[in-house]
Design an enzyme around this catalytic site. Structure first.
Site, PDB file in Angstrom:
ATOM      1  N   HIS A 176     -14.957  26.254 -63.049  1.00  0.00           N
ATOM      2  CA  HIS A 176     -13.903  27.006 -62.379  1.00  0.00           C
ATOM      3  C   HIS A 176     -12.999  27.683 -63.398  1.00  0.00           C
ATOM      4  CE1 HIS A 176     -10.373  27.589 -59.607  1.00  0.00           C
ATOM      5  NE2 HIS A 176     -11.370  28.096 -58.923  1.00  0.00           N
ATOM      6  N   HIS A 327      -5.113  29.030 -48.863  1.00  0.00           N
ATOM      7  CA  HIS A 327      -5.755  28.656 -50.119  1.00  0.00           C
ATOM      8  C   HIS A 327      -4.784  28.535 -51.299  1.00  0.00           C
ATOM      9  CE1 HIS A 327      -7.704  29.694 -53.998  1.00  0.00           C
ATOM     10  NE2 HIS A 327      -8.410  28.635 -53.656  1.00  0.00           N
TER      11      HIS A 327
HETATM   12 CU1  C2O Z   1     -11.074  29.342 -57.436  1.00  0.00          CU
HETATM   13 CU2  C2O Z   1      -9.226  27.325 -54.976  1.00  0.00          CU
HETATM   14  O1  C2O Z   1      -9.749  28.455 -56.378  1.00  0.00           O
END
Ligand code: C2O
Length: 591
Positions: A176, A327
């Site tokens: 990530h 998010h």
């Molecule tokens: Cu790439 Cu919740 O993020």
């Protein structure tokens, strides 16, 4: 003839005086030229037969030839060949270009995997065996002790694997970090790869947790293992799931906001702590979900994010509704307020170090499916540049896999599914906070007063370019609506354009329509058009951000759909908004 075309020939003749060599000097260029012509003709033929859509204009023929030539020369590199051929602008990383990158503006991080400098052989993605059992992802609030024990064991093993092993938890977390901080350049371009705030947001995260889930399962030899999802969109899930707060489990993580542990209600639109009751918070959360999933997401781009294409020119920065919030908002809500960037969840370079990240994204992934299903797949993206965009992940067998967006659009084929939960937000269409007619009258009166004595917060111009306007206080602008030009299927969209964010702090402002009283407003009311919830510090590009908010249903409910203009109010919600400038606000129609 060939002599005049190829300077090489002159050099050749000068160096080779023997008759035989001279013949070669003449013929090699001629043959080369003939070969190129042949390719050109073949491509033309191809253009007429089946590829016409990709090269719609004659001017593109040059590109086509260049692409062909580029395609050959790039074939040597183990990572490239067909993806960007024929003018496609699909995005994908060049894995050998990994470099340190900024996790925060003041923090250089190096998330590169060991040995990235040399190309690693890869295989193309293949669907799992359709005979293998479907992995059913269940909500965290409904899983049982057996499942927890199993997952806990697997995660413990994963955390104990050495960093050299791409299946290890640290390497998973780094994935990530790599893609959100711009640690890779794109294949064939000197531009970073970015996975947030564009249409790659949903598919990239789907890929990441797909491989993560399979690795976890394989570590305990369980083909049925499925990640749980944190169903924060329904009241049962509007709290940090208990499993993550058990100190003796592998799900526990210290870098979280201690004041947001259970039973604290999650704020899906988090800005800062408030003391509203649980009941009110649930109510606001559900109306907010309605806006982000339904009324604000009636067109593809509004939900999926902007069309991000390869190269510097192809970059865009325009997040979709769900990515902005819940998010981003929940990333911030979970992260520790004691850390400069609310790490770990509050910044993307560190977010995946917290096990809760995977349940958070499992829910994001599920909501993508829910939205597609609502819209009967009519809004699915068909652009080949999106479908062909690709990434690399290690699978459970330690193979590097190249996976394209088009590979991850059918979750059943991917071998997993979601246990359904109810959708209480579906019937939470908000009501106006103020009688719409009265509000419009009051705004008219205010406008007339303004003409005599201009209030510094109300502007009849909605364009602040070229310098932009700081968002240090609330700002109301009058925006023209051109409603009579709108076609039936089109969506009214408010565009807050040219947003520029300086500094590194979480930024949040909200957008309201025809607002008369700022003091009693929240996303519970129809005037709420959307939010800008922004976590700075992602992939490096200086491009300004456009926030697009779909408001057709809202305008109808506020009886303003046939007004010549509407008032759009931007309400700064974080002190960091003083580092934000906007270029202006306009109204657009999207097909
Ligand atoms: Cu790439 Cu919740 O993020």
């Amino acid at each position: 003839m060939s002599f005049s075309i190829f300077p090489w020939s002159f050099k050749c003749i000068a160096e080779h005086r023997l008759a035989m060599d001279l013949v070669a000097c003449k013929w090699i260029p001629t043959i080369t030229l003939a070969f190129l012509l042949l390719i050109f003709t073949a491509s033309l033929w191809n253009l007429e037969s089946n590829q016409a859509d990709q090269y719609p204009f004659p001017g593109d023929l040059t590109n086509m030839i260049l692409d062909k030539l580029e395609g050959w020369s790039l074939g040597k590199n183990g990572f490239t060949e067909d993806s960007n051929k024929r003018g496609l602008k699909a995005v994908g990383p060049n894995m050998t270009t990994c470099h340190p990158s900024y996790g925060r503006t003041d923090l250089l991080v190096n998330c590169c995997p060991p040995g990235f400098q040399s190309p690693v052989p890869f295989v193309d993605f293949q669907f799992p065996d359709p005979q293998s059992p479907l992995r059913i992802r269940r909500p965290t609030h409904a899983i049982d002790a057996d499942f927890l024990a199993k997952y806990n064991k697997a995660l413990t093993i994963m955390k104990s694997l050495p960093h050299d092993d791409p299946r290890s938890f640290s390497r998973q977390a780094n994935l990530h970090c790599l893609f959100c901080t711009g640690a890779y350049d794109q294949q064939n371009y000197n531009a970073p790869v970015s996975i947030h705030r564009t249409w790659l947001f949903f598919p990239w995260h789907r890929m990441m947790i797909y491989f993560h889930e399979r690795i976890i399962g394989s570590l305990i030899g369980d083909e049925t293992f499925a990640l749980p999802y944190w169903a924060w969109d329904i009241p049962e899930g509007m709290v940090m799931p208990d499993m993550y707060t058990n100190k003796s489990s592998s799900f526990f993580h210290t870098q979280r906001d201690a004041s947001h542990l259970p039973p604290n209600t999650a704020d899906l639109n988090y800005v800062s702590d408030t003391n509203i009751s649980r009941e009110d918070q649930l109510d606001i959360n559900l109306s907010f979900m309605y806006n982000q999933m339904v009324s604000g997401a009636r067109k593809t781009e509004l939900f999926m994010g902007c069309k991000y294409k390869a190269g510097t020119e192809g970059y865009c920065d325009g997040p979709g509704t769900i990515e902005l919030a819940p998010h981003n908002a929940l990333h911030t809500w979970v992260g520790s307020s004691l850390n400069p960037g609310r790490e770990d969840m509050g910044k993307f370079y560190s977010a995946a170090r917290d096990p809760i990240f995977y349940a958070h994204h499992s829910n994001i992934d599920r909501l993508w499916e829910v939205w597609r299903e609502f819209n009967k797949h009519q809004l699915d993206i068909t652009d080949p540049d999106w479908l062909e965009s690709f990434f690399f992940f290690y699978d459970e067998n330690l193979r590097l896999v190249r996976v394209k967006v088009s590979d991850v659009l059918d979750i059943i084929k991917l071998g997993y599914s979601y246990e359904q939960v109810h959708r209480p937000w579906l019937n939470k269409r908000p009501k106006p906070s103020f009688p719409p007619k009265l509000a419009r009258q009051m705004l008219k009166t205010k406008e007339n007063e303004n003409k005599l004595q201009m209030l510094s917060t109300h502007f009849s111009s909605s364009d602040f370019e070229p310098h932009g306007r700081a968002l240090d206080a609330s700002l109301a602008v009058k925006v023209r609506n051109h409603w009579s030009k709108k076609e039936k299927e089109e969506e009214n969209v408010i565009v807050v354009h040219g947003i520029e964010v300086k500094g590194d702090a979480y930024v949040k402002f909200e957008v309201y329509v025809n607002l008369v009283d700022e003091s009693k407003i929240s996303p519970k009311f129809r005037e709420f058009a959307g939010t800008f919830a922004h976590i700075p510090g992602a992939a490096a590009s200086k491009k300004k951000i456009d926030l697009k908010l779909g408001v057709s249903e809202l305008l109808e409910d506020l009886e303003a759909d046939q007004d010549e203009s509407i008032w759009v109010t931007l309400l700064p919600k974080t002190p960091s908004c003083s580092n934000v400038t906007i270029g202006g606000v306009r109204m657009e129609f999207i097909k």
